[in-house]
Design an enzyme around this catalytic site. Structure first.
Site, PDB file in Angstrom:
ATOM      1  N   ARG A 146      77.235 -11.006  60.109  1.00  0.00           N
ATOM      2  CA  ARG A 146      78.793 -11.567  60.716  1.00  0.00           C
ATOM      3  C   ARG A 146      79.540 -11.416  59.272  1.00  0.00           C
ATOM      4  NH1 ARG A 146      75.063 -15.340  62.419  1.00  0.00           N
ATOM      5  NH2 ARG A 146      74.881 -15.947  64.624  1.00  0.00           N
ATOM      6  N   LYS A 170      75.226 -19.258  61.053  1.00  0.00           N
ATOM      7  CA  LYS A 170      75.686 -20.362  61.713  1.00  0.00           C
ATOM      8  C   LYS A 170      75.007 -21.520  61.552  1.00  0.00           C
ATOM      9  CE  LYS A 170      78.739 -18.284  65.445  1.00  0.00           C
ATOM     10  NZ  LYS A 170      78.880 -18.108  66.658  1.00  0.00           N
ATOM     11  N   HIS A 241      83.081  -7.254  63.937  1.00  0.00           N
ATOM     12  CA  HIS A 241      82.124  -7.630  64.675  1.00  0.00           C
ATOM     13  C   HIS A 241      81.589  -6.412  65.491  1.00  0.00           C
ATOM     14  CE1 HIS A 241      80.397 -11.478  65.465  1.00  0.00           C
ATOM     15  NE2 HIS A 241      80.139 -11.177  66.848  1.00  0.00           N
ATOM     16  N   ARG A 244      78.481  -4.999  64.041  1.00  0.00           N
ATOM     17  CA  ARG A 244      77.451  -5.886  64.424  1.00  0.00           C
ATOM     18  C   ARG A 244      77.107  -5.479  65.725  1.00  0.00           C
ATOM     19  NH1 ARG A 244      75.032 -11.134  63.598  1.00  0.00           N
ATOM     20  NH2 ARG A 244      75.067 -12.299  65.427  1.00  0.00           N
ATOM     21  N   HIS A 267      70.670 -15.226  66.677  1.00  0.00           N
ATOM     22  CA  HIS A 267      71.122 -15.811  67.838  1.00  0.00           C
ATOM     23  C   HIS A 267      70.230 -16.790  68.110  1.00  0.00           C
ATOM     24  CE1 HIS A 267      73.521 -12.101  69.319  1.00  0.00           C
ATOM     25  NE2 HIS A 267      74.007 -12.749  68.820  1.00  0.00           N
ATOM     26  N   TYR A 276      73.601  -6.999  75.012  1.00  0.00           N
ATOM     27  CA  TYR A 276      73.002  -5.876  74.259  1.00  0.00           C
ATOM     28  C   TYR A 276      72.261  -4.813  75.198  1.00  0.00           C
ATOM     29  CZ  TYR A 276      75.614  -7.496  70.353  1.00  0.00           C
ATOM     30  OH  TYR A 276      76.196  -7.954  69.612  1.00  0.00           O
TER      31      TYR A 276
END
Length: 295
Positions: A146, A170, A241, A244, A267, A276
């Site tokens: 990210r 995150k 992004h 990514r 994630h 994806y």
């Protein structure tokens, strides 16, 4: 109203332990809403009702705000007014009768491998900042970082002798990501020749620095990327992004397991990663239609 927002943000940081970036996004949503209320001559959250909120959401949609952003605003307001109700600062929660809009399922923009090659070749690597920008692009495409993880990457998080990096993602969660030889070569070139020249006599643990020797910002990454995309003659809306997304899509198309991609991207829920698979299926369909004689 500003005091109530600040009290709420303090509650999020201290009581709920939310990280800085999360509270910043809440602040942006709530300050924008309070500014709207001020324009409507509404001086207190106690007088906000369901119709006030609906009218505000209508203005956001008229301004063509992205559906995902509107969903985030609704979530921010819902949690804020729930807090105010629990603290007895309002008599009624106006969000109880507000439905969360559907965000829609838009597939993220993905670059082809040819477009990635063109973008990587765009920086002028005869110049210091060109080497830095090429290194940034190589690292982002090689790891799927990210943009926040990239700008906050520190020297201690690089383990190049083992072919690994260890970014803080995150929720302040660390993860270990392999990094390819090409990206490592560019990193070593940047770290040994360019970064010391940018740093001069200053001290910093940040890997990527701006021309003044300070930590590169998210805005700096976006600005440089937009310029490089134009130089590469790529006619797509490319953001940090996008690299990514391209990283995840390309390794899936080459046979990677979805669980592996989930770990690489950081994630928490594999349902986030599953988008994806839709991109890969779309790509398979395109290849089939292009090459099958009876497609």
């Amino acid at each position: 109203m500003n005091d109530e927002i600040e009290d709420y943000l303090h509650y999020l940081r201290v009581e709920r332990g939310l990280v800085h970036n999360t509270t910043v996004s809440y602040r942006q949503d709530l300050v924008a809403f309070s500014q709207y209320l001020h324009g409507q001559q509404i001086a207190s959250f106690t007088t906000v009702d369901r119709y006030t909120v609906l009218n505000y959401l209508a203005t956001l949609q008229q301004a063509q705000m992205a559906k995902t952003s509107v969903v985030h605003v609704v979530s921010s307001l819902r949690q804020f007014f729930r807090y105010l109700a629990n603290e007895n600062k309002i008599n009624a929660d106006p969000m109880l009768q507000i439905d969360t809009p559907k965000s829609g399922h838009h597939l993220p923009q993905v670059l082809t491998t040819t477009e990635v090659d063109s973008l990587l070749a765009a920086p002028d690597t005869t110049k210091k900042l060109g080497v830095r920008d090429r290194t940034i692009l190589e690292v982002m495409y090689a790891t799927g970082l990210r943009v926040s993880e990239l700008v906050n990457l520190t020297l201690d998080e690089l383990h190049l002798e083992m072919g690994l990096i260890q970014p803080l993602g995150k929720g302040d969660k660390e993860r270990i990501i392999p990094i390819g030889e090409v990206a490592i070569d560019w990193l070593q070139r940047y770290l040994t020749t360019v970064r010391p020249a940018l740093l001069k006599d200053q001290a910093s643990q940040s890997v990527f620095l701006n021309a003044h020797g300070r930590q590169l910002t998210r805005q700096g990454i976006w600005k440089n990327l937009k310029s490089l995309v134009r130089q590469a003659n790529i006619n797509k809306n490319v953001t940090p992004h996008t690299l990514r997304h391209s990283f995840a899509t390309h390794i899936l198309e080459n046979g990677a397991d979805l669980r592996v991609v989930q770990e690489l991207l950081g994630h928490a829920d594999i349902s986030t990663t599953q988008i994806y698979t839709h991109i890969s299926q779309k790509r398979l369909t395109e290849v089939y239609q292009k090459y099958h004689p009876r497609a």
